[in-house]
Write a protein that holds these residues in place. Structure first.
Motif, PDB file in Angstrom:
ATOM      1  N   MET A 185      -8.211   4.094   5.343  1.00 14.34           N
ATOM      2  CA  MET A 185      -8.435   2.717   4.906  1.00 14.34           C
ATOM      3  C   MET A 185      -7.445   1.796   5.629  1.00 14.34           C
ATOM      4  O   MET A 185      -6.233   1.958   5.494  1.00 14.34           O
ATOM      5  N   ASP A 186      -7.961   0.851   6.396  1.00 11.83           N
ATOM      6  CA  ASP A 186      -7.105  -0.055   7.149  1.00 11.83           C
ATOM      7  C   ASP A 186      -7.610  -1.487   7.051  1.00 11.83           C
ATOM      8  O   ASP A 186      -8.781  -1.730   6.726  1.00 11.83           O
ATOM      9  N   THR A 187      -6.708  -2.424   7.353  1.00 14.77           N
ATOM     10  CA  THR A 187      -7.081  -3.842   7.400  1.00 14.77           C
ATOM     11  C   THR A 187      -7.299  -4.255   8.847  1.00 14.77           C
ATOM     12  O   THR A 187      -6.700  -3.696   9.770  1.00 14.77           O
ATOM     13  N   ASN A 188      -8.149  -5.243   9.041  1.00 15.32           N
ATOM     14  CA  ASN A 188      -8.477  -5.695  10.391  1.00 15.32           C
ATOM     15  C   ASN A 188      -7.599  -6.831  10.885  1.00 15.32           C
ATOM     16  O   ASN A 188      -7.726  -7.235  12.045  1.00 15.32           O
ATOM     17  N   ALA A 240     -12.804   3.077   5.957  1.00 13.84           N
ATOM     18  CA  ALA A 240     -12.929   1.926   5.063  1.00 13.84           C
ATOM     19  C   ALA A 240     -12.123   0.784   5.675  1.00 13.84           C
ATOM     20  O   ALA A 240     -10.897   0.881   5.811  1.00 13.84           O
ATOM     21  N   TYR A 241     -12.817  -0.274   6.068  1.00 18.04           N
ATOM     22  CA  TYR A 241     -12.154  -1.407   6.705  1.00 18.04           C
ATOM     23  C   TYR A 241     -12.131  -2.605   5.760  1.00 18.04           C
ATOM     24  O   TYR A 241     -13.132  -2.937   5.122  1.00 18.04           O
ATOM     25  N   LEU A 242     -10.977  -3.249   5.695  1.00 19.07           N
ATOM     26  CA  LEU A 242     -10.844  -4.490   4.947  1.00 19.07           C
ATOM     27  C   LEU A 242     -10.651  -5.611   5.952  1.00 19.07           C
ATOM     28  O   LEU A 242      -9.826  -5.498   6.871  1.00 19.07           O
ATOM     29  N   LYS A 243     -11.383  -6.676   5.803  1.00 25.42           N
ATOM     30  CA  LYS A 243     -11.319  -7.773   6.766  1.00 25.42           C
ATOM     31  C   LYS A 243      -9.915  -8.354   6.840  1.00 25.42           C
ATOM     32  O   LYS A 243      -9.404  -8.649   7.926  1.00 25.42           O
ATOM     33  N   ASN A 285      -9.598  -0.745  -4.716  1.00 23.64           N
ATOM     34  CA  ASN A 285      -9.969   0.081  -5.868  1.00 23.64           C
ATOM     35  C   ASN A 285     -11.401   0.597  -5.736  1.00 23.64           C
ATOM     36  O   ASN A 285     -11.702   1.726  -6.147  1.00 23.64           O
ATOM     37  N   LEU A 286     -12.281  -0.217  -5.164  1.00 23.71           N
ATOM     38  CA  LEU A 286     -13.653   0.225  -4.953  1.00 23.71           C
ATOM     39  C   LEU A 286     -13.693   1.389  -3.964  1.00 23.71           C
ATOM     40  O   LEU A 286     -14.376   2.397  -4.199  1.00 23.71           O
ATOM     41  N   HIS A 287     -12.947   1.271  -2.870  1.00 28.17           N
ATOM     42  CA  HIS A 287     -12.923   2.357  -1.884  1.00 28.17           C
ATOM     43  C   HIS A 287     -12.285   3.620  -2.462  1.00 28.17           C
ATOM     44  O   HIS A 287     -12.726   4.734  -2.155  1.00 28.17           O
ATOM     45  N   LEU A 288     -11.272   3.455  -3.282  1.00 23.66           N
ATOM     46  CA  LEU A 288     -10.662   4.623  -3.924  1.00 23.66           C
ATOM     47  C   LEU A 288     -11.653   5.305  -4.855  1.00 23.66           C
ATOM     48  O   LEU A 288     -11.766   6.541  -4.883  1.00 23.66           O
ATOM     49  N   GLN A 289     -12.401   4.494  -5.605  1.00 23.60           N
ATOM     50  CA  GLN A 289     -13.389   5.056  -6.527  1.00 23.60           C
ATOM     51  C   GLN A 289     -14.511   5.764  -5.767  1.00 23.60           C
ATOM     52  O   GLN A 289     -14.950   6.853  -6.153  1.00 23.60           O
ATOM     53  N   LEU A 290     -14.954   5.169  -4.664  1.00 21.53           N
ATOM     54  CA  LEU A 290     -15.989   5.808  -3.844  1.00 21.53           C
ATOM     55  C   LEU A 290     -15.496   7.128  -3.269  1.00 21.53           C
ATOM     56  O   LEU A 290     -16.238   8.110  -3.214  1.00 21.53           O
ATOM     57  N   HIS A 291     -14.246   7.151  -2.846  1.00 24.96           N
ATOM     58  CA  HIS A 291     -13.675   8.394  -2.315  1.00 24.96           C
ATOM     59  C   HIS A 291     -13.647   9.470  -3.395  1.00 24.96           C
ATOM     60  O   HIS A 291     -14.054  10.619  -3.139  1.00 24.96           O
TER      61      HIS A 291
END
Length: 332
Positions: free
Chosen positions: A218-221, A244-247, A262-268
């Motif tokens: 998971m990284d930010t752009n 998982a990319y965050l703008k 939190n959404l990406h953590l839940q999906l993982h």
């Protein structure tokens, strides 16, 4: 970074409701939060150099209400990577946790991979954010690395703080920076020295036995304190990992973009088949007795750990975490 900033309202409520645990294990002092149904395999959050267990309070609040167990820890004063592995394993034994999912940011991401490499049976999945595979680059960039253990506190803090991006930023990112800076101020000289030592102790993570399908990167752009070269190395090591990319979000997206993180953590967690137990979620009594089973050490809290204000919830017999989320925008 602001000179003085008030704690966010939701953090004040979190501190008043979720107990902080402190337990000595050998010569190490472990400081951690543990919240959520104990029957669920936990997500353990590991911070970077500038972080504490408190920086993941938004993840604890959100995921625990969905039926997940979240444990957030301070990195104790360990001085080499082997000591980290042994100390963390002892900690898991004391809290009676066997199989874990690790969410590590920056140095925490490196330590998570290191533990997964040496204790593959314990680690069931990884979420890595602004993480790296090797510390050689950091050692080369710090000429005074051999004497970091003897450096004064003000020098260590200045070094850590200069690594945090300053200047004009979007308000939600600026708030995340201010919060992390406030946490750095709580760290002792030995806390900082040991973490910097772990960062410059030359080592490279070997490929773990864990399949890439059990890893999320998971990284930010927008930007990160981690050099692009090191981020590329991580991507090349785990080509099959979920991305998982965050703008936007800066160095601390778990604070600046908590809903997305939190959404990406839940999906993982869903992807690796962690079964949430929403039926076991309980409202938090005003006395804050939910969480890990109480220990004698937990009763001896520092004065700074006690909330100074209940944020206007007097008269309520119980306060659920859902109500705390609605106070996210409140600043005391």
């Amino acid at each position: 970074m602001k000179g003085v900033s008030l704690a966010p309202g939701d953090y004040i409520h979190f501190k008043s409701q979720v107990p902080l645990h402190k337990i000595p294990i050998g010569t190490k002092q472990w400081r951690y939060y543990d919240f959520g149904p104990k029957v669920v395999s936990p997500l353990i959050c590991l911070p970077g150099i500038a972080g504490t267990a408190d920086i993941y309070y938004k993840q604890i609040m959100s995921l625990s209400m969905k039926g997940y167990r979240v444990i957030s820890v301070d990195i104790p004063q360990v001085w080499n990577h082997q000591e980290w592995i042994q100390s963390f394993e002892k900690f898991l034994g004391v809290i009676n946790v066997h199989h874990i999912h690790l969410y590590g940011t920056s140095l925490g991401g490196f330590l998570a991979q290191l533990f997964a490499q040496h204790r593959p049976r314990r680690v069931k999945s990884l979420i890595l954010s602004n993480a790296f595979l090797e510390t050689c680059s950091f050692a080369a960039a710090m000429p005074w690395a051999p004497i970091v253990g003897w450096s004064p506190s003000f020098l260590l803090k200045r070094y850590v703080l200069t690594g945090i991006r300053d200047g004009p930023q979007q308000p939600f990112i600026a708030d995340s920076v201010d919060f992390v800076v406030s946490q750095v101020e709580t760290l002792s000289r030995d806390d900082l020295a040991s973490r910097l030592t772990l960062t410059v102790d030359t080592a490279t993570v070997e490929p773990p036995l864990l399949s890439d399908s059990f890893i999320t990167i998971m990284d930010t752009n927008d930007y990160s304190a981690i050099p692009q070269q090191l981020e590329d190395q991580l991507s090349e090591r785990y080509p099959g990992a979920r991305r998982a990319y965050l703008k936007t979000g800066g160095d601390f997206p778990f604070l600046s973009r908590p809903d997305e993180v939190n959404l990406h953590l839940q999906l993982h967690l869903r992807q690796v088949e962690v079964e949430a137990q929403p039926d076991l979620v309980q409202s938090i009594p005003r006395g804050g007795t939910s969480g890990s089973p109480g220990k004698e050490n937990d009763k001896k809290k520092d004065p700074d750990d006690q909330p100074k204000d209940n944020g206007g919830i007097r008269g309520c017999k119980t306060v659920s975490l859902l109500q705390l989320f609605q106070l996210n925008s409140l600043h005391i």
